[in-house]
Design a protein around this motif. Structure first.
Motif, PDB file in Angstrom:
ATOM      1  N   SER A   1      17.676  46.656  34.530  1.00  0.00           N
ATOM      2  CA  SER A   1      16.498  47.085  33.774  1.00  0.00           C
ATOM      3  C   SER A   1      16.720  48.548  33.388  1.00  0.00           C
ATOM      4  O   SER A   1      17.808  49.082  33.588  1.00  0.00           O
ATOM      5  CB  SER A   1      15.239  46.918  34.621  1.00  0.00           C
ATOM      6  OG  SER A   1      15.228  47.899  35.619  1.00  0.00           O
TER       7      SER A   1
ATOM      8  N   GLU B   1       4.794  42.350  28.668  1.00  0.00           N
ATOM      9  CA  GLU B   1       6.074  42.087  29.331  1.00  0.00           C
ATOM     10  C   GLU B   1       7.236  42.453  28.402  1.00  0.00           C
ATOM     11  O   GLU B   1       8.391  42.219  28.728  1.00  0.00           O
ATOM     12  CB  GLU B   1       6.181  40.618  29.751  1.00  0.00           C
ATOM     13  CG  GLU B   1       5.463  40.291  31.047  1.00  0.00           C
ATOM     14  CD  GLU B   1       4.028  39.846  30.846  1.00  0.00           C
ATOM     15  OE1 GLU B   1       3.140  40.405  31.517  1.00  0.00           O
ATOM     16  OE2 GLU B   1       3.780  38.965  30.013  1.00  0.00           O
TER      17      GLU B   1
ATOM     18  N   PRO C   1       6.331  46.469  31.503  1.00  0.00           N
ATOM     19  CA  PRO C   1       7.575  45.889  32.025  1.00  0.00           C
ATOM     20  C   PRO C   1       8.317  46.852  32.954  1.00  0.00           C
ATOM     21  O   PRO C   1       9.328  47.438  32.587  1.00  0.00           O
ATOM     22  CB  PRO C   1       8.377  45.601  30.745  1.00  0.00           C
ATOM     23  CG  PRO C   1       7.838  46.528  29.723  1.00  0.00           C
ATOM     24  CD  PRO C   1       6.414  46.803  30.078  1.00  0.00           C
TER      25      PRO C   1
ATOM     26  N   TRP D   1      12.294  38.919  33.192  1.00  0.00           N
ATOM     27  CA  TRP D   1      11.376  37.792  32.960  1.00  0.00           C
ATOM     28  C   TRP D   1      12.071  36.433  33.054  1.00  0.00           C
ATOM     29  O   TRP D   1      11.633  35.552  33.799  1.00  0.00           O
ATOM     30  CB  TRP D   1      10.682  37.938  31.593  1.00  0.00           C
ATOM     31  CG  TRP D   1       9.410  37.141  31.518  1.00  0.00           C
ATOM     32  CD1 TRP D   1       8.157  37.562  31.836  1.00  0.00           C
ATOM     33  CD2 TRP D   1       9.279  35.769  31.117  1.00  0.00           C
ATOM     34  NE1 TRP D   1       7.240  36.542  31.650  1.00  0.00           N
ATOM     35  CE2 TRP D   1       7.903  35.432  31.207  1.00  0.00           C
ATOM     36  CE3 TRP D   1      10.168  34.789  30.687  1.00  0.00           C
ATOM     37  CZ2 TRP D   1       7.416  34.170  30.884  1.00  0.00           C
ATOM     38  CZ3 TRP D   1       9.677  33.530  30.381  1.00  0.00           C
ATOM     39  CH2 TRP D   1       8.311  33.228  30.471  1.00  0.00           C
TER      40      TRP D   1
ATOM     41  N   ASP E   1      11.265  42.011  28.809  1.00  0.00           N
ATOM     42  CA  ASP E   1      11.751  42.598  30.061  1.00  0.00           C
ATOM     43  C   ASP E   1      12.891  41.733  30.621  1.00  0.00           C
ATOM     44  O   ASP E   1      12.744  40.507  30.749  1.00  0.00           O
ATOM     45  CB  ASP E   1      10.582  42.654  31.048  1.00  0.00           C
ATOM     46  CG  ASP E   1      10.972  43.307  32.361  1.00  0.00           C
ATOM     47  OD1 ASP E   1      12.035  43.953  32.420  1.00  0.00           O
ATOM     48  OD2 ASP E   1      10.217  43.151  33.333  1.00  0.00           O
TER      49      ASP E   1
END
Ligand SMILES: [Fe+2]
Length: 477
Positions: A117, A235, A206, A248, A245
């Motif tokens: 991320s 998100e 997110p 997810w 994101d």
């Protein structure tokens, strides 16, 4: 003389052309400047993302999530997060059989991938559990080279003749206190459901900290009850390339039966009584995504053989928040839902309540469109008379039950009080008849987020006046 006259005319025409050109240039410059001013003030809203705080993924198994496969009656997927280095893992599971102590322990292969991320990374794992039996209770655990979880229980639906599920719109709770207490009320009260559906915006942004809040409020639910979810705009990471994101898909692993290029985000699940189609409306902005989703939705609706079809997405076709509109959902996708006789459309995004039935030539028919909210964040609703039932400043959940010939729909406050009540009955001729049991029930407008400044006070007065006018025209009077 004639030549001089022609010259004058030509001069006049040339001047007029120059005039038109100047006007076009001025209009273009004014529009460009207006766009730049708008961009300056709206840049953060359209493209800005709050920075994600750096985090370290813990070296133990967490965020265990149970989701259905394409066939709800026989397939489940278990997903989880575990550490920043890969571990040998497997899922052990068995059918609980009280008559037979010599239970058969099954193993399921595990797939893992590293997910990055903006502020950290983690390994995400998932295992598919196929060929599960109707009505059976199962136990599973995750076994790794480092850690073994406790046994977790789940149950497969006991009958193909009845289906019960819970729906919730946006949960989006920044701190998690409200959602935790609302979920807890449900956990204590509702026992009869086969899955829970969430209409997007489960989290505030997110970011890993918000996923932590989400999983903390779900507690044991996440691993025990199958979740059917759709991404909401919260998100997604804003920007020119609008991105879901990265966590997810990895923490849900839904069936890969969606449109090419959007698998795992848009998908469908088949039940004996219902096809449920989940469409990621966040991507419905660019021609490629629109075309792919349009063709896929049409085919998926057309191929449905079940007696009921339910479609879920985040952005409402008829919005309820004042001043909002999603033109592609409204003018491109809504006609498809009507054409293929969708029964129920579950939506969120507007943080208020709306239920709309379709009216054609004096008949009240399907699709029924629902926008609901389970978040502590509320928006002001509009009062378009198309909404059969409205509400603001309230958190609700929906209980939906289907049999071969009846779909019952109830909207409830989390303490159990009924706010909306509808039944769709299939007649012998295959027509669907709607019975509105909430026609005479008063609507609730609790929204009060106007502020104390003169502008807010003016807005509040206008809102209260609109509430008054709406009440004067309602059958509850
Ligand atoms: Fe939201």
């Amino acid at each position: 003389m004639k030549a001089a006259g022609n010259q004058k005319l030509q001069l006049k025409a040339a001047k007029s052309k120059v005039g038109c050109l100047s006007l076009s240039i001025i209009t273009f410059v004014v529009l460009l400047l207006a766009f730049c001013v708008l961009l300056f003030f709206r840049y953060n809203t359209w493209f800005g993302n709050i920075e994600e705080a750096p985090y370290t993924t813990p070296p133990f198994i967490d965020r265990i999530t149970l989701t259905p496969g394409e066939n709800f009656m026989s397939e489940r997927t278990v997903s989880w997060r575990f550490d920043t280095i890969p571990h040998e893992s497997r899922v052990e599971y068995f059918r609980v059989d009280t008559l037979n102590t010599d239970t058969l322990l099954l193993n399921s292969a595990v797939i893992h991938e590293k997910i990055k991320s903006r502020a950290g990374d983690a390994y995400y794992y998932h295992a598919r559990l196929p060929k599960l039996e109707e009505g059976a209770a199962y136990k599973y655990r995750i076994v790794s080279d480092k850690e073994t979880t406790k046994w977790i229980d789940f149950k497969m639906p006991s009958s193909p003749d009845t289906l019960r599920f819970i729906y919730m719109g946006d949960v989006q709770d920044k701190q998690g206190f409200v959602s935790d207490s609302l979920f807890d009320l449900l956990r204590k009260k509702e026992v009869n459901y086969d899955f829970i559906a969430f209409g997007g915006d489960q989290i505030e942004r997110p970011m890993d900290s918000y996923w932590t809040i989400w999983y903390e409020s779900l507690r044991e639910w996440a691993g025990q009850v199958p979740f059917v979810t759709v991404p909401g705009n919260h998100e997604y990471l804003k920007g020119i390339t609008y991105r879901l994101d990265s966590r997810w898909i990895a923490q849900h692993n839904y069936p890969e039966n969606g449109p090419e290029g959007f698998k795992g985000k848009s998908y469908y699940i088949d039940f004996p009584l219902m096809r449920m189609i989940i469409l990621d409306s966040n991507t419905i902005h660019w021609p490629h995504a629109i075309l792919k989703h349009y063709n896929w939705l049409e085919k998926t609706l057309k191929d449905a053989r079940q007696p009921w079809v339910v479609v879920m997405f985040h952005h409402g076709v008829y919005t309820v928040r004042d001043g909002r509109m999603h033109p592609f959902m409204r003018y491109l996708f809504l006609p498809l839902l009507e054409k293929y006789k969708t029964d129920l459309v579950l939506q969120g995004h507007d943080h208020a309540y709306s239920r709309i039935t379709t009216k054609i030539s004096g008949d009240t028919i399907t699709p029924v469109y629902v926008i609901s909210n389970a978040s502590p964040k509320f928006y002001r609703n509009g009062f378009n008379p198309i909404h059969d039932r409205l509400g603001s400043g309230i958190s609700l959940y929906q209980k939906i039950q289907l049999t071969q010939d009846e779909l019952t729909y109830k909207s409830l406050f989390f303490d159990g009080e009924v706010y909306d009540d509808l039944m769709i009955k299939r007649t012998r001729e295959g027509e669907k008849k709607i019975i509105d049991n909430a026609r005479n029930q008063a609507e609730v407008f609790n929204f009060d987020g106007f502020g104390d400044n003169p502008k807010g006070i003016k807005k509040k007065d206008a809102y209260l006046q609109a509430v008054k006018e709406r009440k004067a025209n309602r059958p509850e009077n």
